[in-house]
Design a protein around this motif. Structure first.
Motif, PDB file in Angstrom:
ATOM      1  N   SER A  13       0.853  -1.187   0.000  1.00 62.37           N
ATOM      2  CA  SER A  13       0.000   0.000   0.000  1.00 62.37           C
ATOM      3  C   SER A  13       0.891   1.240   0.000  1.00 62.37           C
ATOM      4  O   SER A  13       2.050   1.194   0.427  1.00 62.37           O
ATOM      5  CB  SER A  13      -0.899   0.005   1.224  1.00 62.37           C
ATOM      6  OG  SER A  13      -0.150   0.324   2.382  1.00 62.37           O
ATOM      7  N   TYR A  34      -7.130   7.141  10.367  1.00 62.33           N
ATOM      8  CA  TYR A  34      -7.649   5.819  10.715  1.00 62.33           C
ATOM      9  C   TYR A  34      -8.169   5.759  12.145  1.00 62.33           C
ATOM     10  O   TYR A  34      -9.148   5.070  12.421  1.00 62.33           O
ATOM     11  CB  TYR A  34      -6.592   4.742  10.459  1.00 62.33           C
ATOM     12  CG  TYR A  34      -6.320   4.609   8.982  1.00 62.33           C
ATOM     13  CD1 TYR A  34      -7.296   4.100   8.145  1.00 62.33           C
ATOM     14  CD2 TYR A  34      -5.134   5.036   8.422  1.00 62.33           C
ATOM     15  CE1 TYR A  34      -7.088   4.008   6.776  1.00 62.33           C
ATOM     16  CE2 TYR A  34      -4.917   4.949   7.051  1.00 62.33           C
ATOM     17  CZ  TYR A  34      -5.890   4.434   6.248  1.00 62.33           C
ATOM     18  OH  TYR A  34      -5.679   4.350   4.898  1.00 62.33           O
ATOM     19  N   TRP A  38     -12.001   7.222  10.109  1.00 64.61           N
ATOM     20  CA  TRP A  38     -12.571   5.922   9.750  1.00 64.61           C
ATOM     21  C   TRP A  38     -13.333   5.297  10.927  1.00 64.61           C
ATOM     22  O   TRP A  38     -14.212   4.475  10.730  1.00 64.61           O
ATOM     23  CB  TRP A  38     -11.491   4.962   9.256  1.00 64.61           C
ATOM     24  CG  TRP A  38     -11.221   5.127   7.794  1.00 64.61           C
ATOM     25  CD1 TRP A  38     -10.356   6.003   7.217  1.00 64.61           C
ATOM     26  CD2 TRP A  38     -11.834   4.409   6.712  1.00 64.61           C
ATOM     27  NE1 TRP A  38     -10.389   5.870   5.846  1.00 64.61           N
ATOM     28  CE2 TRP A  38     -11.285   4.902   5.509  1.00 64.61           C
ATOM     29  CE3 TRP A  38     -12.783   3.397   6.650  1.00 64.61           C
ATOM     30  CZ2 TRP A  38     -11.658   4.419   4.261  1.00 64.61           C
ATOM     31  CZ3 TRP A  38     -13.149   2.913   5.404  1.00 64.61           C
ATOM     32  CH2 TRP A  38     -12.586   3.429   4.225  1.00 64.61           C
ATOM     33  N   GLY A  49     -15.637   3.499   2.241  1.00 66.10           N
ATOM     34  CA  GLY A  49     -14.870   2.865   1.175  1.00 66.10           C
ATOM     35  C   GLY A  49     -15.335   3.322  -0.199  1.00 66.10           C
ATOM     36  O   GLY A  49     -14.517   3.640  -1.072  1.00 66.10           O
ATOM     37  N   ALA A  67      -4.988  -0.418  -2.980  1.00 65.52           N
ATOM     38  CA  ALA A  67      -5.200  -0.605  -1.534  1.00 65.52           C
ATOM     39  C   ALA A  67      -6.614  -0.202  -1.140  1.00 65.52           C
ATOM     40  O   ALA A  67      -7.255  -0.884  -0.326  1.00 65.52           O
ATOM     41  CB  ALA A  67      -4.174   0.213  -0.746  1.00 65.52           C
ATOM     42  N   GLN A  68      -7.131   0.867  -1.730  1.00 68.31           N
ATOM     43  CA  GLN A  68      -8.479   1.308  -1.390  1.00 68.31           C
ATOM     44  C   GLN A  68      -9.540   0.352  -1.947  1.00 68.31           C
ATOM     45  O   GLN A  68     -10.570   0.136  -1.314  1.00 68.31           O
ATOM     46  CB  GLN A  68      -8.721   2.737  -1.872  1.00 68.31           C
ATOM     47  CG  GLN A  68      -7.829   3.771  -1.208  1.00 68.31           C
ATOM     48  CD  GLN A  68      -7.954   3.784   0.319  1.00 68.31           C
ATOM     49  OE1 GLN A  68      -8.961   3.383   0.895  1.00 68.31           O
ATOM     50  NE2 GLN A  68      -6.906   4.250   0.978  1.00 68.31           N
ATOM     51  N   ARG A  70      -9.131  -2.909  -2.300  1.00 65.47           N
ATOM     52  CA  ARG A  70      -9.103  -4.067  -1.395  1.00 65.47           C
ATOM     53  C   ARG A  70      -9.816  -3.742  -0.078  1.00 65.47           C
ATOM     54  O   ARG A  70     -10.557  -4.559   0.459  1.00 65.47           O
ATOM     55  CB  ARG A  70      -7.669  -4.534  -1.162  1.00 65.47           C
ATOM     56  CG  ARG A  70      -7.043  -5.194  -2.383  1.00 65.47           C
ATOM     57  CD  ARG A  70      -5.688  -5.823  -2.081  1.00 65.47           C
ATOM     58  NE  ARG A  70      -4.678  -4.849  -1.707  1.00 65.47           N
ATOM     59  CZ  ARG A  70      -3.867  -4.226  -2.569  1.00 65.47           C
ATOM     60  NH1 ARG A  70      -3.951  -4.481  -3.859  1.00 65.47           N
ATOM     61  NH2 ARG A  70      -2.968  -3.376  -2.143  1.00 65.47           N
ATOM     62  N   ARG A  71      -9.607  -2.527   0.428  1.00 64.93           N
ATOM     63  CA  ARG A  71     -10.254  -2.110   1.677  1.00 64.93           C
ATOM     64  C   ARG A  71     -11.772  -2.055   1.477  1.00 64.93           C
ATOM     65  O   ARG A  71     -12.534  -2.492   2.329  1.00 64.93           O
ATOM     66  CB  ARG A  71      -9.737  -0.751   2.137  1.00 64.93           C
ATOM     67  CG  ARG A  71     -10.434  -0.229   3.391  1.00 64.93           C
ATOM     68  CD  ARG A  71      -9.954   1.144   3.773  1.00 64.93           C
ATOM     69  NE  ARG A  71      -8.577   1.128   4.201  1.00 64.93           N
ATOM     70  CZ  ARG A  71      -8.193   0.957   5.466  1.00 64.93           C
ATOM     71  NH1 ARG A  71      -9.082   0.805   6.414  1.00 64.93           N
ATOM     72  NH2 ARG A  71      -6.922   0.969   5.777  1.00 64.93           N
ATOM     73  N   ALA A  74     -13.160  -5.505   1.470  1.00 65.00           N
ATOM     74  CA  ALA A  74     -13.128  -6.027   2.841  1.00 65.00           C
ATOM     75  C   ALA A  74     -14.251  -5.424   3.685  1.00 65.00           C
ATOM     76  O   ALA A  74     -14.731  -6.060   4.624  1.00 65.00           O
ATOM     77  CB  ALA A  74     -11.768  -5.739   3.484  1.00 65.00           C
ATOM     78  N   ASN A  75     -14.681  -4.217   3.339  1.00 66.29           N
ATOM     79  CA  ASN A  75     -15.755  -3.543   4.075  1.00 66.29           C
ATOM     80  C   ASN A  75     -17.130  -3.784   3.467  1.00 66.29           C
ATOM     81  O   ASN A  75     -18.095  -3.116   3.822  1.00 66.29           O
ATOM     82  CB  ASN A  75     -15.474  -2.044   4.178  1.00 66.29           C
ATOM     83  CG  ASN A  75     -14.376  -1.754   5.183  1.00 66.29           C
ATOM     84  OD1 ASN A  75     -14.255  -2.438   6.187  1.00 66.29           O
ATOM     85  ND2 ASN A  75     -13.569  -0.759   4.909  1.00 66.29           N
TER      86      ASN A  75
END
Length: 144
Positions: A13, A34, A38, A49, A67-68, A70-71, A74-75
């Motif tokens: 990332s 974060y 977040w 996201g 990276a965003q 994937r985040r 994941a969310n």
């Protein structure tokens, strides 16, 4: 340092890359972004996201996008929803930005088997649909 294409699944990332130089930058990103932004429950991580993806696409941030993406997954943001989001952003941020984002998203987000249930590839919507809208969507899918 070896560089990797932006869409590689194993690409670090941008935050990880920034730890090397200057490390203080990463500290400033992690707190407050974060630890406070977040963590704020006003928006769900899923909504944050989606908003972050929209900003990264619109501002053409190819180093941030994998990276965003994937985040966001994941969310709870589905791959098909990300595709629709990138398409939507094309009309506001420009087609070159959306095409670049698509080129990054394709190798970043692995294909999953298509679902052939009633709602197509995305599954049931995360919110209740008005029955007339649901019927129209279902009729449109059947005509394809």
């Amino acid at each position: 340092m070896t560089t990797q294409p932006a869409g590689r699944l194993d690409a670090p990332s941008p935050r990880e890359m920034a730890r090397a130089f200057p490390p203080a930058l990463t500290d400033r990103v992690e707190d407050p972004l974060y630890s406070q932004v977040w963590a704020d429950l006003t928006l769900s991580p899923r909504d944050r996201g989606s908003a972050t993806i929209a900003a990264a696409v619109a501002l053409h941030r190819p180093e941030e996008l994998p990276a965003q993406l994937r985040r966001a997954v994941a969310n709870g943001v589905a791959r098909a929803e990300l595709g629709a989001l990138i398409t939507q952003i094309a009309f506001y941020a420009g087609f070159p930005a959306a095409i670049s984002a698509s080129a990054i998203a394709a190798p970043t987000l692995p294909d999953r088997p298509r679902q052939t249930a009633r709602y197509g590839a995305v599954g049931p919507p995360p919110y209740p649909l008005d029955p007339t809208i649901a019927f129209a969507c279902s009729a449109q899918q059947e005509s394809r």
